[in-house]
Design an enzyme around this catalytic site. Structure first.
Site, short mmCIF file in Angstrom:
data_model
loop_
_atom_site.label_atom_id
_atom_site.label_comp_id
_atom_site.label_asym_id
_atom_site.label_seq_id
_atom_site.Cartn_x
_atom_site.Cartn_y
_atom_site.Cartn_z
CD1 TRP A 1 -2.46 -1.78 1.38
CD2 TRP A 1 -3.37 -1.35 0.03
NE1 TRP A 1 -3.46 -3.45 0.75
CE2 TRP A 1 -3.60 -1.97 -0.11
CE3 TRP A 1 -3.38 0.01 -1.34
CZ2 TRP A 1 -5.10 -2.89 -1.01
CZ3 TRP A 1 -4.32 -0.46 -1.88
CH2 TRP A 1 -5.34 -1.67 -2.08
CG ASP B 1 -3.44 3.85 4.35
OD1 ASP B 1 -4.37 3.83 4.48
OD2 ASP B 1 -3.45 3.42 2.79
CE LYS C 1 -8.95 -2.93 3.70
NZ LYS C 1 -8.07 -2.48 2.66
C1 LIG Z 1 -7.52 -1.40 1.30
C2 LIG Z 1 -6.57 -0.63 1.72
C3 LIG Z 1 -6.44 0.49 0.90
C4 LIG Z 1 -7.20 0.81 -0.65
O1 LIG Z 1 -8.14 0.56 0.00
P1 LIG Z 1 -8.93 1.30 -1.14
O2 LIG Z 1 -10.64 1.63 -0.14
O3 LIG Z 1 -10.24 -0.09 -1.74
O4 LIG Z 1 -9.19 2.25 -2.00
C5 LIG Z 1 -5.34 1.35 0.84
N1 LIG Z 1 -4.41 1.29 2.28
C6 LIG Z 1 -3.95 0.02 2.96
C7 LIG Z 1 -3.12 -0.05 3.95
C8 LIG Z 1 -5.38 -1.09 3.09
O5 LIG Z 1 -6.10 -1.64 4.52
#
Ligand SMILES: *Cc1c(COP(=O)(O)O)cnc(C)c1O
Length: 360
Positions: free
Chosen positions: A102, A171, A195
């Site tokens: 990511w 993030d 999540k």
């Molecule tokens: C799932 C995830 C993403 C991507 O998320 P989307 O909402 O599908 O764009 C980005 N960063 C992390 C750490 C993730 O777990």
């Protein structure tokens, strides 16, 4: 009706109590004769729902008053672009730490807007940890420093918050609300909802208000944080149902004692699974350096990879779902988000022991 234990990395398990409550109100929300999905986002009822969700999230995370809480669209992936568009503020470069897939994606997207200085990367170690902070090549003129506190695919989690002189951007998609967090240490945090927050369709952004309002030329109106903030995240129609359901999840968390209480459960859940892996005489393995093991996402492999298919099939028969690892790394992965009950982890550990005895 029985519910399976769902270890999916995302979209992920939701608390059963939340789903039941949404079901109860599905056809006629609080006796209004219509569902949430059929309501104007400008109606008093819906505005109250949206504001209450924000308030509950602020309470849970103790968000300081000088931070805006935004409910946006496009997922965490759009933030990879929206962050440089909004936070460069005349700077020509930004610092990024690379601890996995990511971070790698965030870096690639930011390169479209500025010089990206990768201050440290763990790629040469196959992303098994976090490069030592004293080796980071920080730039004091960077617009901000971006990192990924929890790498969902590699199962690598920071065990500290970096102290830097520029605004810190993080993030938190896969670890927000899993434990208490000092928001005041950050310039901006963001998290895709699917999540640990609610259904897909929303990304939560928490940003210090002095950082917004100076976007790159050409930034779409919809991607200007200031516009979102000035319009209560309703410049256009928001994903109303996802926002409502996220609000129910926040209430569920508060009802269960908030982030300190859930963190205790989360640490217990993760310890049980890591213990099962570590005490399997090498039958199961987790590659991550111990101090950086994720509490939320636990990747593991079988020493005999030819048993993986049987493992997944037998697990599924026992109602233990979505244990396959990410397609880019293979193996297994159990995501242990807030809504995965401790009994689910107990059932997984029992199954892993039984499988080992049977086929080891
Ligand atoms: C799932 C995830 C993403 C991507 O998320 P989307 O909402 O599908 O764009 C980005 N960063 C992390 C750490 C993730 O777990």
């Amino acid at each position: 009706m029985t519910r399976a234990y769902n270890f999916c990395a995302g979209p992920a398990a939701l608390p059963q109590a939340v789903l039941s409550e949404a079901q109860k109100d599905m056809l006629s929300w609080k006796g209004k004769g219509m569902s949430i999905m059929e309501m104007s986002h400008r109606s008093n009822d819906y505005i109250a729902i949206a504001e209450e969700a924000e308030k509950d999230l602020r309470d849970l995370l103790n968000v300081p008053a000088n931070y805006k809480v935004l409910f946006l669209q496009g997922g965490a992936s759009l933030q990879f672009a929206q962050i440089p568009m909004n936070l460069l503020r005349g700077h020509s470069s930004a610092d990024y730490v690379n601890t996995g897939m990511w971070s790698t994606k965030a870096i690639a997207e930011a390169r479209k807007y500025c010089d990206v200085n990768v201050v440290a990367t763990d790629e040469h170690n196959k992303f098994r940890g976090v490069p030592a902070f004293d080796t980071w090549n920080l730039n004091s003129k960077a617009a901000y420093l971006h990192y990924t506190p929890n790498e969902t695919i590699h199962g690598v989690q920071f065990n500290y918050i970096p102290e830097v002189d520029v605004p810190l951007v993080a993030d938190f998609s896969s670890s927000i609300l899993s434990e208490p967090l000092d928001v005041s240490k950050f310039g901006l945090i963001y998290a895709g909802a699917q999540k640990n927050i609610g259904p897909a369709g929303i990304v939560v952004v928490i940003v210090r208000e002095d950082l917004i309002g100076d976007v790159l030329p050409g930034t779409p109106t919809m991607l200007d944080y200031k516009v979102a903030a000035d319009n209560g995240s309703m410049y256009n129609t928001p994903p109303t149902f996802s926002w409502y359901l996220a609000g129910l999840v926040f209430k569920w968390l508060k009802h269960h004692g908030g982030l300190k209480a859930i963190a205790e459960v989360n640490h217990r859940k993760a310890a049980k699974l890591y213990d099962a892996i570590d005490n399997s005489d090498g039958f199961y393995g987790n590659p991550v350096i111990r101090s950086y093991r994720s509490i939320m996402n636990v990747p593991f492999v079988l020493a005999d990879a030819s048993l993986e298919k049987t493992f997944l099939k037998d697990a599924e028969e026992r109602g233990l779902l979505n244990l396959a690892g990410h397609r880019s790394v293979g193996g297994m992965r159990a995501s242990l988000y807030n809504a995965v009950p401790e009994e689910g982890v107990d059932a997984l550990v029992d199954f892993m022991k039984e499988f080992h005895q049977r086929l080891g």
